[in-house]
Motif scaffolding. Structure first.
Motif, PDB file in Angstrom:
ATOM      1  N   SER A 102       1.635  -8.297   5.665  1.00  0.00           N
ATOM      2  CA  SER A 102       0.720  -9.083   5.248  1.00  0.00           C
ATOM      3  C   SER A 102      -0.335  -8.054   4.484  1.00  0.00           C
ATOM      4  N   PRO A 103      -1.331  -8.890   3.553  1.00  0.00           N
ATOM      5  CA  PRO A 103      -2.314  -8.016   2.663  1.00  0.00           C
ATOM      6  C   PRO A 103      -3.184  -7.251   3.631  1.00  0.00           C
ATOM      7  N   LYS A 107      -4.224  -2.715   8.442  1.00  0.00           N
ATOM      8  CA  LYS A 107      -3.713  -1.571   7.844  1.00  0.00           C
ATOM      9  C   LYS A 107      -4.955  -0.579   7.819  1.00  0.00           C
ATOM     10  N   LEU A 148      -5.198  -3.772  -2.922  1.00  0.00           N
ATOM     11  CA  LEU A 148      -5.807  -4.157  -1.748  1.00  0.00           C
ATOM     12  C   LEU A 148      -6.978  -3.747  -1.305  1.00  0.00           C
ATOM     13  N   GLN A 157       1.629  -3.672   0.665  1.00  0.00           N
ATOM     14  CA  GLN A 157       2.169  -4.903   1.386  1.00  0.00           C
ATOM     15  C   GLN A 157       3.769  -5.193   1.036  1.00  0.00           C
ATOM     16  N   ASP A 171       1.480  -1.526  -5.806  1.00  0.00           N
ATOM     17  CA  ASP A 171       1.326  -0.694  -4.336  1.00  0.00           C
ATOM     18  C   ASP A 171       2.045   0.926  -4.682  1.00  0.00           C
TER      19      ASP A 171
END
Length: 204
Positions: A102-103, A107, A148, A157, A171
């Motif tokens: 998920s976004p 993290k 992000l 992600q 990313d």
């Protein structure tokens, strides 16, 4: 030439993609990259520690599982106590990347854990150095770097999809940018380490 070790675990291949992107950023910036992939159940990290001792910088990478680093990465971290006591990584540069489905996926906690781990070893931390890339809530572009909005390390992600199609371009570009930044910093750090200190710095 400066050397960057990339120590990582990849459960489903997404972190593996990012590790190679980090390595590309390193090599594109004129440094040498050493990819050290942690395997499930691995207990002997002697070869890793030997390679890392010769590196100017170390980039840690892990998927985010249940809000933190994966078990194989934690096993590596725990095993590093043997080099902690000799301060083998003191004053090396450190950085990190992570990926989850998920976004958010918590993290930030993974990157914070890795930054604290590096600090315990006496390392110096390198963040992304990037502004958030996607602050317009009308846009969900996946080709924007740092989409992000992470400062402490590179986030990606996976969207619970195949590593052949995700992480997306933005990313992956963020990972390459992180590798390049670490390589440039390592080159400056190496030049500074090799340069003689001015006399004033030697007094006292």
């Amino acid at each position: 030439m400066s050397k960057v070790a990339i120590v990582y675990h990849s459960g489903f291949g997404h972190a593996d993609v990012l590790a190679h992107d980090v390595a590309q950023g390193v090599t594109d910036s004129g440094a040498t990259a050493a990819l050290l992939r942690i395997e499930p159940g691995q207990a002997d990290f002697s070869d890793f520690f030997e390679a890392m001792a010769d590196a100017d910088a170390i980039v840690f990478g892990s998927p985010t599982y249940m809000g933190t680093v994966s078990a194989p990465m934690k096993a590596f971290m725990d095993a590093s106590a043997k080099v902690y006591f000799t301060k083998q990584w003191k004053d090396k540069l450190g950085a990190a990347f992570t990926v989850s489905g998920s976004p958010s996926g918590d993290k930030l906690n993974t990157l914070t854990s890795l930054a604290i781990f590096a600090a315990q070893h006496g390392m110096l931390w390198i963040g992304t150095g990037q502004n958030p890339g996607n602050n317009d809530d009308t846009s969900a572009a996946t080709d924007v770097e740092n989409r992000l909005g992470s400062f402490i390390g590179a986030m990606a992600q996976a969207a619970n999809d195949s590593p052949e199609v995700t992480p997306k371009a933005g990313d992956r570009a963020t990972a390459r940018s992180l590798g390049a930044r670490v390589a440039r910093a390592a080159a400056r750090w190496r030049r500074g380490a090799d340069a003689p200190l001015p006399e004033a710095a030697l007094v006292g």
